[in-house]
Design a protein around this motif. Structure first.
Motif, mmCIF file in Angstrom:
data_model
loop_
_atom_site.group_PDB
_atom_site.id
_atom_site.type_symbol
_atom_site.label_atom_id
_atom_site.label_comp_id
_atom_site.label_asym_id
_atom_site.label_seq_id
_atom_site.Cartn_x
_atom_site.Cartn_y
_atom_site.Cartn_z
ATOM 1 N N GLY A 51 0.894 -1.229 -0.053
ATOM 2 C CA GLY A 51 0.045 0.139 0.053
ATOM 3 C C GLY A 51 0.921 1.241 0.126
ATOM 4 N N ARG A 52 2.066 1.192 0.861
ATOM 5 C CA ARG A 52 2.848 2.454 0.976
ATOM 6 C C ARG A 52 3.395 2.551 -0.251
ATOM 7 N N LEU A 55 0.976 4.164 -2.850
ATOM 8 C CA LEU A 55 0.911 5.640 -2.607
ATOM 9 C C LEU A 55 1.908 6.545 -3.182
ATOM 10 N N GLY A 58 1.904 6.736 -6.953
ATOM 11 C CA GLY A 58 0.724 7.481 -7.312
ATOM 12 C C GLY A 58 -0.107 6.634 -7.827
ATOM 13 N N LYS A 59 -0.358 5.155 -7.585
ATOM 14 C CA LYS A 59 -1.233 4.369 -8.342
ATOM 15 C C LYS A 59 -1.750 3.679 -7.102
ATOM 16 N N SER A 60 -3.160 3.016 -7.610
ATOM 17 C CA SER A 60 -3.734 2.102 -6.601
ATOM 18 C C SER A 60 -3.793 0.760 -7.037
#
Length: 105
Positions: A51-52, A55, A58-60
């Motif tokens: 998850g880090r 972020l 800049g993508k999910s």
């Protein structure tokens, strides 16, 4: 000695999210899943690191285009395998009708 059973990623995510939401402790989640606390802790760490990284980048997750391309690669790989099998069948069929010496022409 056999290792623990493999857990599907979806199940690991569900377990980690329940820990992060405060619904269960790592110890309770491990006991329910019948795995070690270390395994659950590793899943949680991997989840948070991914998850880090998402972020930071800049993508999910994979873009829609990436998902489309992956699906296309899977489809084309399957089609290629089917074509290879058909070619083998045709060659064997031609050998049966024409004899082995005439298949090269």
């Amino acid at each position: 000695m056999a290792g623990p059973p493999a857990f599907p990623a979806e199940e690991k995510v569900r377990i980690v999210l329940s820990i992060l939401a405060g619904e269960v402790s790592v110890a309770e989640a491990a006991r329910r899943a019948k795995v070690s606390e270390q395994s659950v802790g590793n899943w949680k760490r991997q989840f948070l690191e991914a998850g880090r990284a998402g972020l930071v980048a800049g993508k999910s997750g994979p873009s829609t285009r990436e998902q489309q391309l992956e699906a296309e690669v899977t489809e084309l790989t399957q089609a290629l395998g089917e074509a290879a099998v058909e070619i083998r069948v045709w060659k064997k069929s031609a050998e049966g009708r024409l004899g082995p010496s005439r298949t090269s022409s």
